[in-house]
Enzyme design. Structure first.
Site, PDB file in Angstrom:
ATOM      1  N   SER A  28       0.818  -1.218   0.000  1.00  0.00           N
ATOM      2  CA  SER A  28       0.000   0.000   0.000  1.00  0.00           C
ATOM      3  C   SER A  28       0.852   1.269   0.000  1.00  0.00           C
ATOM      4  O   SER A  28       0.368   2.335  -0.400  1.00  0.00           O
ATOM      5  CB  SER A  28      -0.941  -0.013   1.210  1.00  0.00           C
ATOM      6  OG  SER A  28      -0.194  -0.137   2.399  1.00  0.00           O
ATOM      7  N   THR A  29       2.101   1.184   0.443  1.00  0.00           N
ATOM      8  CA  THR A  29       2.971   2.371   0.403  1.00  0.00           C
ATOM      9  C   THR A  29       3.550   2.516  -1.006  1.00  0.00           C
ATOM     10  O   THR A  29       3.553   3.616  -1.582  1.00  0.00           O
ATOM     11  CB  THR A  29       4.111   2.242   1.445  1.00  0.00           C
ATOM     12  OG1 THR A  29       3.564   1.767   2.671  1.00  0.00           O
ATOM     13  CG2 THR A  29       4.773   3.588   1.689  1.00  0.00           C
ATOM     14  N   ALA A  85       8.208  -2.032   3.539  1.00  0.00           N
ATOM     15  CA  ALA A  85       8.697  -3.048   4.490  1.00  0.00           C
ATOM     16  C   ALA A  85       7.701  -3.128   5.638  1.00  0.00           C
ATOM     17  O   ALA A  85       6.898  -2.212   5.857  1.00  0.00           O
ATOM     18  CB  ALA A  85      10.084  -2.678   5.015  1.00  0.00           C
ATOM     19  N   GLY A  99       2.812  -8.630   2.106  1.00  0.00           N
ATOM     20  CA  GLY A  99       1.925  -8.767   0.952  1.00  0.00           C
ATOM     21  C   GLY A  99       2.167 -10.067   0.195  1.00  0.00           C
ATOM     22  O   GLY A  99       1.555 -10.308  -0.847  1.00  0.00           O
ATOM     23  N   GLU A 105      10.467  -9.814  -4.567  1.00  0.00           N
ATOM     24  CA  GLU A 105      11.014  -8.566  -4.013  1.00  0.00           C
ATOM     25  C   GLU A 105      12.496  -8.717  -3.695  1.00  0.00           C
ATOM     26  O   GLU A 105      13.287  -7.796  -3.906  1.00  0.00           O
ATOM     27  CB  GLU A 105      10.252  -8.169  -2.745  1.00  0.00           C
ATOM     28  CG  GLU A 105       8.861  -7.638  -3.045  1.00  0.00           C
ATOM     29  CD  GLU A 105       8.028  -7.377  -1.808  1.00  0.00           C
ATOM     30  OE1 GLU A 105       7.116  -6.552  -1.880  1.00  0.00           O
ATOM     31  OE2 GLU A 105       8.273  -8.003  -0.760  1.00  0.00           O
ATOM     32  N   LYS A 123       6.808   1.462  11.588  1.00  0.00           N
ATOM     33  CA  LYS A 123       7.520   0.248  11.168  1.00  0.00           C
ATOM     34  C   LYS A 123       8.923   0.144  11.779  1.00  0.00           C
ATOM     35  O   LYS A 123       9.597  -0.871  11.606  1.00  0.00           O
ATOM     36  CB  LYS A 123       7.660   0.235   9.636  1.00  0.00           C
ATOM     37  CG  LYS A 123       6.353   0.449   8.864  1.00  0.00           C
ATOM     38  CD  LYS A 123       5.692  -0.839   8.562  1.00  0.00           C
ATOM     39  CE  LYS A 123       4.445  -0.744   7.714  1.00  0.00           C
ATOM     40  NZ  LYS A 123       4.654  -0.586   6.290  1.00  0.00           N
TER      41      LYS A 123
HETATM   42  C1  5RP Z   1       4.977  -7.130   0.342  1.00  0.00           C
HETATM   43  C2  5RP Z   1       5.844  -6.315   1.225  1.00  0.00           C
HETATM   44  C3  5RP Z   1       5.396  -4.923   1.504  1.00  0.00           C
HETATM   45  O1  5RP Z   1       6.360  -4.048   1.035  1.00  0.00           O
HETATM   46  C4  5RP Z   1       5.213  -4.780   2.991  1.00  0.00           C
HETATM   47  O2  5RP Z   1       4.272  -5.743   3.440  1.00  0.00           O
HETATM   48  C5  5RP Z   1       4.727  -3.378   3.366  1.00  0.00           C
HETATM   49  O3  5RP Z   1       3.449  -3.170   2.839  1.00  0.00           O
HETATM   50  P1  5RP Z   1       2.616  -1.854   3.128  1.00  0.00           P
HETATM   51  O4  5RP Z   1       3.337  -0.731   2.455  1.00  0.00           O
HETATM   52  O5  5RP Z   1       1.264  -2.133   2.551  1.00  0.00           O
HETATM   53  O6  5RP Z   1       2.557  -1.681   4.641  1.00  0.00           O
HETATM   54  O7  5RP Z   1       6.878  -6.730   1.695  1.00  0.00           O
HETATM   55  O8  5RP Z   1       5.420  -8.437   0.213  1.00  0.00           O
END
Ligand code: 5RP
Length: 229
Positions: A28-29, A85, A99, A105, A123
């Site tokens: 989402s980021t 992350a 995710g 990744e 985080k």
């Molecule tokens: C997906 C990831 C994402 O970068 C991680 O979960 C962070 O996600 P978000 O920005 O939605 O908090 O590692 O595999």
């Protein structure tokens, strides 16, 4: 929270220059980074960018925002990857894979000259494992063997499920065991233990892969650069 994510993402996009091969993270980021790159391309402020997506989700987003895509068949080196992350420690080690895209990744991160991580301050952690379990991608054939192994080294693995109450399947067709190890004092040692297992395809500990972490905080943007910590 959305504003924090957007702020960190747009700061990271300032590093993207015309002509670059860009790794597109997942989550989402990163969504805001992909959107911004697409907008800059449409406005003609960036040209000649090609993206390598880290998941089907980010591939679809890149298509939506009209970012031309490429693959490792055409380019084996990425100029810059922007990714999110789940947890970041003081040495810029990460837990990723919330995710489910950790495998691709990590391939992108290892192929990138610069790996920019974008997060909000929630985080940040002193020690990895305080906030997030480690996603561990296993081949389906080995799932029970690897559950037993993870328990034997002190982990508490939990098979990730989808909304339909079936096991979550990664883009590469594997399962994920979200494994709580408590505080991970020595992530390098845990990494070695996990990498010795045939049934474990990849894990979400990203050690020494981030070049820079951009953190959106209540006081504005903070940048933590590797070697400056
Ligand atoms: C997906 C990831 C994402 O970068 C991680 O979960 C962070 O996600 P978000 O920005 O939605 O908090 O590692 O595999």
């Amino acid at each position: 929270m959305e504003n924090f994510k957007k702020a960190a993402a747009e700061e990271a996009v300032k590093y993207v220059k015309s002509g670059m091969v860009v790794g597109l993270g997942t989550g989402s980021t990163t969504y805001f980074a992909i959107k911004k790159i697409g907008e800059l391309l449409q406005e003609g402020k960036l040209n000649n960018i090609v993206g390598i997506p880290s998941s089907i989700q980010s591939e679809n987003l890149a298509k939506e925002f009209k970012i031309p895509l490429t693959t490792f068949d055409q380019h084996t080196e990425i100029d810059i990857t922007i990714d999110g992350a789940d947890e970041v420690d003081e040495s810029l080690n990460l837990i990723k894979g919330g995710g489910g895209a950790l495998l691709r990744e990590k391939v992108l991160a290892q192929a990138s000259k610069k790996e920019i991580i974008i997060v909000d301050e929630s985080k940040l952690s002193k020690v990895l494992g305080l906030k997030w379990a480690v996603p561990i991608e296993v081949i389906r054939f080995a799932v029970n063997v690897e559950i037993q192994f993870l328990e034997s080294i002190g982990g508490k693995p939990k098979l990730r499920m989808s909304d339909n109450n079936r096991p979550f399947i990664t883009d590469e067709g594997n399962y994920i065991l979200d494994t709580n190890f408590g505080e991970i004092e020595k992530p390098e040692i845990l990494t070695q233990q996990l990498e010795n297992r045939a049934g474990i395809v990849e894990h979400g500990l990203f050690i020494n892969l981030a070049s820079e972490v951009i953190v959106a905080t209540t006081e504005g943007i903070k940048k933590i650069v590797k070697n400056s910590v």
